[in-house]
Write a protein that holds these residues in place. Structure first.
Motif, PDB file in Angstrom:
ATOM      1  N   GLU A 136      -1.897  -3.023  -4.049  1.00  0.00           N
ATOM      2  CA  GLU A 136      -1.664  -2.165  -2.890  1.00  0.00           C
ATOM      3  C   GLU A 136      -2.894  -2.070  -1.984  1.00  0.00           C
ATOM      4  O   GLU A 136      -2.820  -1.517  -0.894  1.00  0.00           O
ATOM      5  N   THR A 137      -4.014  -2.588  -2.464  1.00  0.00           N
ATOM      6  CA  THR A 137      -5.222  -2.565  -1.626  1.00  0.00           C
ATOM      7  C   THR A 137      -5.385  -3.852  -0.828  1.00  0.00           C
ATOM      8  O   THR A 137      -6.339  -3.982  -0.062  1.00  0.00           O
ATOM      9  N   ASP A 138      -4.484  -4.807  -1.024  1.00  0.00           N
ATOM     10  CA  ASP A 138      -4.636  -6.094  -0.350  1.00  0.00           C
ATOM     11  C   ASP A 138      -4.339  -5.975   1.145  1.00  0.00           C
ATOM     12  O   ASP A 138      -3.279  -5.481   1.536  1.00  0.00           O
ATOM     13  N   ILE A 139      -5.283  -6.437   1.939  1.00  0.00           N
ATOM     14  CA  ILE A 139      -5.056  -6.468   3.385  1.00  0.00           C
ATOM     15  C   ILE A 139      -5.352  -7.869   3.909  1.00  0.00           C
ATOM     16  O   ILE A 139      -6.154  -8.612   3.316  1.00  0.00           O
TER      17      ILE A 139
END
Lengths: 197, 198
Positions: B28-31
């Motif tokens: 969920e932290t992947d950007i």
């Protein structure tokens, strides 16, 4: 569900141990449910079930009360994975959006009926609102936290259990303007108890 | 009466005190971030070259030493994913960088951040910290970043010029989680439709 049951039981316990009257002053403690409107509604469409408000009122005449309001509401929404483009730059990811609203207002209420167990009222608050807007994306946090000029019209009803306790239900519309954010607005349904002081 | 008021306030704040939840999983932290040079005409180009190794930027390279590279099989997995995306956009990979229209240069690095909790000097100046002090503790997190740049060169450029940048960033759960990396590479190309030469 358990918490709601405990809340309701405690409210009734409190109400039966007191007696309410409109003379002098009272303190109202309320649970708030809020719905973002306009810019705030676009930012977080989910309603807020985390909120509370305190209202102190002093009766200057039989049907005019003046006092102060303080409240706190937290809005939160987890957005789906999405892309956000500004000019040639695009950023994709999951956004976690938070907004805390803390209004502090000077208020006046007008009671339509004074010698009645049911007391409908109209109120107006004026003051300031602290808006803290946070976007978490990846490991990054983007934050804005302006103080804005605030107005709050309110319509509500008090039901006097006794000489010192009343049930208080209110519909409020908070609006904050100025500062680094666009005009913020949210509708709040407040329910709680007023205790004579 | 006052006691009742305080009880009621206490109950109310217990009800609303749980702060909203946030990130639960590493993914969920992947950007994915991309940027490009608007004036560059990607559609008029069609070839690119790419090294067969992904450089690992460590920041402690001594002059004269070779840089570190991403180990196999992760290196090939990542390069294959980049190549398949470029092919899908209509680009042809050629071996000679000088005759290619663009060069695609991937690189990776990681950053570890240490966060201290509480005033770390209280173990020594405990009398200054007063009542209730406790031993400090620290935690750390590591983020991984992968960058892909498309570099143009040729007669119209005095120096090679970056015309497209893609950066992928996220909290690392372990070494080379290729499923997260390849998914992010797909996203980088998906959000860059201007690269399409077809």
């Amino acid at each position: 569900m358990k918490r709601i049951t405990v809340f309701v039981i405690c409210c009734f316990l409190v109400s039966f141990t007191s007696a309410y009257g409109q003379q002098g002053s009272h303190l109202a403690v309320q649970y708030d449910m809020s719905f973002g409107m306009g810019d705030l509604g676009d930012f977080i469409s989910a309603p807020s079930f985390r909120g509370a408000s305190l209202q102190y009122r002093y009766a200057v005449t039989d049907n005019i009360l003046v006092g102060v309001d303080a409240a706190w509401n937290t809005f939160y929404e987890k957005m789906d994975y999405d892309s956000y483009t500004v000019d040639t730059k695009t950023l994709s990811g999951i956004q976690y959006r938070y907004q805390n609203e803390v209004p502090i207002l000077v208020s006046v209420d007008y009671l339509f009926l004074t010698d009645n167990k049911f007391q409908p009222y109209l109120g107006l608050g004026i003051g300031t609102i602290y808006s803290e807007r946070i976007v978490d994306m990846g490991i990054w946090r983007f934050e804005e936290d302006p103080w804005q000029f605030a107005l709050k019209p309110e319509f509500g009803l008090m039901y006097n259990f006794s000489n010192s306790t009343a049930f208080k239900l209110g519909l409020k519309y908070y609006t904050g303007m100025g500062g680094d954010l666009d005009t913020q607005g949210y509708l709040t349904i407040s329910a709680g108890f007023a205790f004579s002081l | 009466m006052k006691k009742n008021v305080f009880y009621f306030i206490g109950i109310l704040f217990l009800m609303i005190s749980c702060y909203p939840e946030g990130i639960e999983y590493y993914e969920e932290t992947d950007i994915v971030f991309t940027d490009y040079t608007e004036s560059f005409d990607f559609a008029s180009r069609g070839t690119y070259s790419m090294p067969d190794k992904i450089v690992k930027i460590t920041g402690n390279l001594v002059e004269g030493e070779d840089p570190e590279f991403v180990p196999e099989p992760y290196n090939t997995q990542i390069l294959n994913k980049i190549e398949s995306n470029m092919t899908a956009q209509g680009w042809t990979k050629i071996a000679d960088p000088e005759s290619a229209d663009l060069a695609l240069l991937p690189a990776v690095w990681s950053n570890t951040t240490i966060v201290y909790y509480y005033d770390y000097w209280c173990w020594y100046y405990y009398y200054y910290c007063g009542w209730g002090w406790y031993y400090p503790y620290a935690t750390s997190y590591t983020t991984g970043t992968m960058v892909m740049t498309l570099v143009a060169h040729g007669e119209e450029y005095i120096e090679p010029s970056t015309v497209w940048t893609a950066a992928i960033n996220g909290l690392m759960s372990g070494a080379y989680d290729t499923s997260r990396i390849t998914k992010a590479i797909d996203q980088a190309f998906k959000q860059s439709p201007y690269l399409n030469t077809k």
